[in-house]
Design a protein around this motif. Structure first.
Motif, PDB file in Angstrom:
ATOM      1  N   CYS A 144       0.861  -1.188   0.000  1.00  0.00           N
ATOM      2  CA  CYS A 144       0.000   0.000   0.000  1.00  0.00           C
ATOM      3  C   CYS A 144       0.900   1.241   0.000  1.00  0.00           C
ATOM      4  O   CYS A 144       2.026   1.182  -0.474  1.00  0.00           O
ATOM      5  CB  CYS A 144      -0.967  -0.007   1.191  1.00  0.00           C
ATOM      6  SG  CYS A 144      -0.169   0.160   2.794  1.00  0.00           S
ATOM      7  N   ARG A 145       0.413   2.326   0.553  1.00  0.00           N
ATOM      8  CA  ARG A 145       1.205   3.560   0.561  1.00  0.00           C
ATOM      9  C   ARG A 145       2.329   3.487   1.588  1.00  0.00           C
ATOM     10  O   ARG A 145       3.471   3.789   1.289  1.00  0.00           O
ATOM     11  CB  ARG A 145       0.288   4.757   0.850  1.00  0.00           C
ATOM     12  CG  ARG A 145       1.018   6.085   0.899  1.00  0.00           C
ATOM     13  CD  ARG A 145       0.030   7.233   1.068  1.00  0.00           C
ATOM     14  NE  ARG A 145       0.719   8.512   1.121  1.00  0.00           N
ATOM     15  CZ  ARG A 145       1.028   9.135   2.258  1.00  0.00           C
ATOM     16  NH1 ARG A 145       0.727   8.595   3.420  1.00  0.00           N
ATOM     17  NH2 ARG A 145       1.659  10.287   2.214  1.00  0.00           N
ATOM     18  N   SER A 146       1.999   3.084   2.820  1.00  0.00           N
ATOM     19  CA  SER A 146       2.995   3.125   3.897  1.00  0.00           C
ATOM     20  C   SER A 146       3.193   1.792   4.611  1.00  0.00           C
ATOM     21  O   SER A 146       4.110   1.660   5.414  1.00  0.00           O
ATOM     22  CB  SER A 146       2.577   4.171   4.939  1.00  0.00           C
ATOM     23  OG  SER A 146       1.391   3.741   5.596  1.00  0.00           O
ATOM     24  N   GLY A 147       2.341   0.830   4.346  1.00  0.00           N
ATOM     25  CA  GLY A 147       2.441  -0.474   5.002  1.00  0.00           C
ATOM     26  C   GLY A 147       1.330  -0.759   5.996  1.00  0.00           C
ATOM     27  O   GLY A 147       1.184  -1.887   6.465  1.00  0.00           O
ATOM     28  N   LYS A 148       0.519   0.245   6.315  1.00  0.00           N
ATOM     29  CA  LYS A 148      -0.550   0.044   7.298  1.00  0.00           C
ATOM     30  C   LYS A 148      -1.751  -0.711   6.705  1.00  0.00           C
ATOM     31  O   LYS A 148      -2.233  -1.677   7.288  1.00  0.00           O
ATOM     32  CB  LYS A 148      -1.002   1.387   7.868  1.00  0.00           C
ATOM     33  CG  LYS A 148       0.038   2.023   8.770  1.00  0.00           C
ATOM     34  CD  LYS A 148      -0.466   3.322   9.372  1.00  0.00           C
ATOM     35  CE  LYS A 148       0.518   3.915  10.360  1.00  0.00           C
ATOM     36  NZ  LYS A 148       1.750   4.372   9.775  1.00  0.00           N
TER      37      LYS A 148
END
Length: 104
Positions: free
Chosen positions: A62-66
Motif C-alpha cells: 500500500c502507501r505506507s504499510g498500514k
C-alpha cells in the motif's frame, strides 16, 4: 506477520522470481503510481479473495504499510499462509529507488 523490505522486493523482481504483488490502495492512488501489482482496494479484498494466489508468495503493498498489514491480517484469518507485508509501502520504494515517482 511476515514482512519484506523494498530491497528484498527489488531483488525478487530483478531475479524474476515467481510471486504475486497485490496493491491494496484505492484505484486513484494506484493510477498515480504503482509497482505493476494487481490492484485490489482493501475495502473489496474479501470480495475478490479468489484473485489472491495460494501456491506462491504474495506480497501485499500500500502507501505506507498500514493498509497492507490490515490486508495480511484479513487474509490470514481466511487461512492464507503465504503472505508478506511490504515494509514502508510505495513511500519506501520511492525513497529508496525512484525519487521521481509521484506519491502524495
Amino acid at each position: 506477520m511476515k514482512v519484506i523490505s523494498v530491497q528484498e522486493l527489488k531483488q525478487k523482481i530483478d531475479n524474476k522470481e515467481d510471486f504475486q504483488l497485490v496493491d491494496v490502495r484505492e484505484t486513484f492512488e494506484y493510477e498515480m503510481s504503482n509497482l505493476d501489482g494487481l490492484n485490489i482496494p482493501l475495502g473489496g479484498l474479501l470480495i475478490e479473495v479468489d484473485k489472491i494466489e495460494k501456491d506462491k508468495p504474495v506480497i501485499m503493498q500500500c502507501r505506507s504499510g498500514k493498509r497492507s498489514a490490515a490486508a495480511v491480517m484479513q487474509l490470514e484469518a481466511q487461512g492464507f499462509t503465504n503472505l508478506y507485508n511490504l515494509e514502508g509501502g510505495i513511500l519506501a520504494w520511492q525513497a529508496e529507488f525512484d525519487p521521481s515517482m509521484p506519491v502524495y
